[in-house]
Design a protein around this motif. Structure first.
Motif, PDB file in Angstrom:
ATOM      1  N   GLU B   1       0.910  -1.333   0.026  1.00 48.61           N
ATOM      2  CA  GLU B   1      -0.128   0.058   0.004  1.00 48.61           C
ATOM      3  C   GLU B   1       0.964   1.268  -0.095  1.00 48.61           C
ATOM      4  N   ASP B   2       0.263   2.090  -0.574  1.00 41.32           N
ATOM      5  CA  ASP B   2       1.486   3.483  -0.969  1.00 41.32           C
ATOM      6  C   ASP B   2       1.119   4.314   0.309  1.00 41.32           C
ATOM      7  N   GLN B   3       2.305   4.879   0.587  1.00 40.76           N
ATOM      8  CA  GLN B   3       2.262   5.649   1.930  1.00 40.76           C
ATOM      9  C   GLN B   3       3.066   6.745   1.789  1.00 40.76           C
ATOM     10  N   VAL B   4       2.737   8.021   2.341  1.00 39.57           N
ATOM     11  CA  VAL B   4       3.365   9.119   2.242  1.00 39.57           C
ATOM     12  C   VAL B   4       3.342   9.788   3.670  1.00 39.57           C
ATOM     13  N   THR B   5       4.586  10.265   4.237  1.00 38.49           N
ATOM     14  CA  THR B   5       4.839  10.711   5.544  1.00 38.49           C
ATOM     15  C   THR B   5       5.421  12.054   5.610  1.00 38.49           C
ATOM     16  N   GLN B   6       4.775  13.224   5.899  1.00 37.30           N
ATOM     17  CA  GLN B   6       5.435  14.649   5.771  1.00 37.30           C
ATOM     18  C   GLN B   6       6.011  14.770   7.299  1.00 37.30           C
ATOM     19  N   SER B   7       6.980  15.553   7.289  1.00 37.60           N
ATOM     20  CA  SER B   7       7.603  16.112   8.795  1.00 37.60           C
ATOM     21  C   SER B   7       8.383  17.443   8.412  1.00 37.60           C
ATOM     22  N   PRO B   8       8.232  18.087   9.492  1.00 36.55           N
ATOM     23  CA  PRO B   8       7.487  18.051  10.682  1.00 36.55           C
ATOM     24  C   PRO B   8       6.195  18.248  10.507  1.00 36.55           C
ATOM     25  N   GLU B   9       5.196  17.952  11.470  1.00 39.47           N
ATOM     26  CA  GLU B   9       3.642  18.281  11.235  1.00 39.47           C
ATOM     27  C   GLU B   9       3.581  19.862  11.472  1.00 39.47           C
ATOM     28  N   ALA B  10       4.203  20.628  12.037  1.00 40.90           N
ATOM     29  CA  ALA B  10       4.460  22.081  12.015  1.00 40.90           C
ATOM     30  C   ALA B  10       5.620  22.528  12.058  1.00 40.90           C
ATOM     31  N   LEU B  11       5.786  23.832  11.714  1.00 48.23           N
ATOM     32  CA  LEU B  11       7.070  24.564  11.645  1.00 48.23           C
ATOM     33  C   LEU B  11       6.624  25.894  11.615  1.00 48.23           C
ATOM     34  N   SER B  20      13.510  23.380   5.440  1.00 52.10           N
ATOM     35  CA  SER B  20      12.797  22.254   4.418  1.00 52.10           C
ATOM     36  C   SER B  20      12.193  21.537   5.125  1.00 52.10           C
ATOM     37  N   LEU B  21      11.272  21.056   4.250  1.00 49.91           N
ATOM     38  CA  LEU B  21      10.136  20.097   4.641  1.00 49.91           C
ATOM     39  C   LEU B  21      10.220  18.765   4.037  1.00 49.91           C
ATOM     40  N   ASN B  22       9.877  17.824   4.628  1.00 50.88           N
ATOM     41  CA  ASN B  22      10.303  16.456   4.330  1.00 50.88           C
ATOM     42  C   ASN B  22       8.870  15.672   3.745  1.00 50.88           C
ATOM     43  N   CYS B  23       9.097  14.908   2.747  1.00 49.90           N
ATOM     44  CA  CYS B  23       7.959  14.012   2.313  1.00 49.90           C
ATOM     45  C   CYS B  23       8.631  12.616   2.007  1.00 49.90           C
ATOM     46  N   LYS B  68      14.895   8.780  -4.621  1.00 45.38           N
ATOM     47  CA  LYS B  68      13.928   7.673  -4.622  1.00 45.38           C
ATOM     48  C   LYS B  68      13.173   7.230  -3.534  1.00 45.38           C
ATOM     49  N   LYS B  69      13.576   7.984  -2.360  1.00 42.09           N
ATOM     50  CA  LYS B  69      12.556   7.571  -1.209  1.00 42.09           C
ATOM     51  C   LYS B  69      11.929   8.918  -0.557  1.00 42.09           C
ATOM     52  N   GLU B  70      12.536   9.975  -0.990  1.00 36.67           N
ATOM     53  CA  GLU B  70      11.639  11.294  -0.435  1.00 36.67           C
ATOM     54  C   GLU B  70      11.958  12.371  -1.374  1.00 36.67           C
ATOM     55  N   SER B  71      11.152  13.486  -0.831  1.00 33.77           N
ATOM     56  CA  SER B  71      11.175  14.688  -1.447  1.00 33.77           C
ATOM     57  C   SER B  71      11.278  16.055  -0.443  1.00 33.77           C
ATOM     58  N   LYS B  96      -3.205   5.936  -8.797  1.00 32.30           N
ATOM     59  CA  LYS B  96      -3.855   6.668  -7.695  1.00 32.30           C
ATOM     60  C   LYS B  96      -3.048   7.391  -6.849  1.00 32.30           C
ATOM     61  N   PHE B  97      -3.592   8.400  -6.538  1.00 35.04           N
ATOM     62  CA  PHE B  97      -3.116   9.482  -5.541  1.00 35.04           C
ATOM     63  C   PHE B  97      -2.933   9.144  -4.279  1.00 35.04           C
ATOM     64  N   GLN B  98      -2.043   9.479  -3.363  1.00 36.65           N
ATOM     65  CA  GLN B  98      -2.049   9.336  -2.061  1.00 36.65           C
ATOM     66  C   GLN B  98      -1.362  10.690  -1.474  1.00 36.65           C
ATOM     67  N   PHE B  99      -2.175  11.152  -0.563  1.00 37.70           N
ATOM     68  CA  PHE B  99      -1.813  12.603   0.065  1.00 37.70           C
ATOM     69  C   PHE B  99      -1.190  12.248   1.538  1.00 37.70           C
ATOM     70  N   GLY B 100      -0.134  13.205   1.829  1.00 33.72           N
ATOM     71  CA  GLY B 100       0.316  13.093   2.989  1.00 33.72           C
ATOM     72  C   GLY B 100      -0.636  14.098   3.961  1.00 33.72           C
ATOM     73  N   ALA B 101      -0.292  14.162   5.368  1.00 37.77           N
ATOM     74  CA  ALA B 101      -1.073  14.792   6.205  1.00 37.77           C
ATOM     75  C   ALA B 101      -0.894  16.238   6.070  1.00 37.77           C
ATOM     76  N   GLY B 102       0.476  16.577   5.598  1.00 36.78           N
ATOM     77  CA  GLY B 102       0.757  18.163   5.427  1.00 36.78           C
ATOM     78  C   GLY B 102       1.664  18.638   6.406  1.00 36.78           C
ATOM     79  N   THR B 103       2.404  19.511   6.243  1.00 32.62           N
ATOM     80  CA  THR B 103       3.137  20.552   7.226  1.00 32.62           C
ATOM     81  C   THR B 103       2.559  21.897   7.285  1.00 32.62           C
ATOM     82  N   GLN B 104       2.199  22.066   8.525  1.00 30.42           N
ATOM     83  CA  GLN B 104       1.729  23.572   8.388  1.00 30.42           C
ATOM     84  C   GLN B 104       2.880  24.377   8.828  1.00 30.42           C
TER      85      GLN B 104
END
Lengths: 115, 109
Positions: B1-11, B20-23, B68-71, B96-104
């Motif tokens: 299953e596709d997974q997208v994790t963004q960090s940090p949650e807030a900045l 920098s924001l990570n995906c 290859k693993k992150e943006s 199929k699109f998969q969104f991360g939860a975002g960085t605020q």
């Protein structure tokens, strides 16, 4: 060029009531999406249309949600009956690329509050 | 299953303080990685598409890069108007699109 238009922007209903959202995509965009977005989360796909055909509705809760895109242009998403957990923002997006590889253009969303 | 994790949650940044924001993602056959900006009460607004590792794109104070693993989304000398939630999404081989939860991101004067 007009963007993706959604209505209503806000809707407050009692639980068990029905609700419908309307979306008019960008002219010429054959792909249309409905997403659900909860607070602090990213959009989650409900359904994707290529023209008038629903090509991905695997995440649509079909016991209470339905959607249609007659004539392959505008679309309606319906919830009946609504539950408290359906409170969220419903986003419509469109794209001119088949197969979901192009950028999506989103409307401003319809915010639903179920009391 | 596709997974997208963004960090940090807030900045929270001071004006002019670059960051920098990570995906991070796992996907079956990447067809594209997308960055969006979302302002409160609005729908996401498209920023960039990246298709292959090593690709970079820039727009004003924003620069997106892909491995290859992150943006990463680099914000250089941010201004208060850069305050928003930044969303990352991947499209897989099935389309199929998969969104991360975002960085605020909040940029203060």
């Amino acid at each position: 060029e007009a963007g993706v238009v959604q209505s209503p922007r806000y809707k407050i209903i009692e639980k068990k009531q029905p609700v419908a959202f309307w979306c008019n995509p960008i002219s010429g965009h054959n792909t249309l999406y409905w997403y659900l977005q909860n607070l602090g989360q990213g959009p989650e796909l409900l359904i994707r249309y290529e023209n008038e055909e629903a090509v991905d509705d695997s995440q649509l809760p079909k016991d209470r949600f339905s959607a249609e895109r007659l004539k392959g242009v505008d679309s309606t998403l319906k919830i009946q009956p609504a539950e408290l957990g359906d409170s969220a923002v419903y986003l419509c997006a469109s794209s001119s690329y088949k197969g979901n590889t192009g950028e999506l253009f989103f409307g401003e969303g319809s915010r639903l509050t179920v009391l | 299953e596709d997974q997208v994790t963004q960090s940090p949650e807030a900045l929270r940044l001071q004006e002019g303080e670059s960051s920098s924001l990570n995906c991070s993602y796992t996907v079956s056959g990447l067809r594209g990685l997308f960055w969006y900006r979302q302002d409160p009460g609005k729908g996401p607004e498209f920023l960039f598409t990246l298709y292959s590792a090593g690709e970079e794109k820039e727009k004003e104070r924003l620069k997106a890069t892909l491995t290859k693993k992150e943006s990463f989304l680099h914000i250089t000398a941010p201004k208060p108007e850069d305050s928003a939630t930044y969303l990352c999404a991947v499209a897989d081989s099935w389309g199929k699109f998969q969104f991360g939860a975002g960085t605020q991101v909040v940029v203060t004067p």
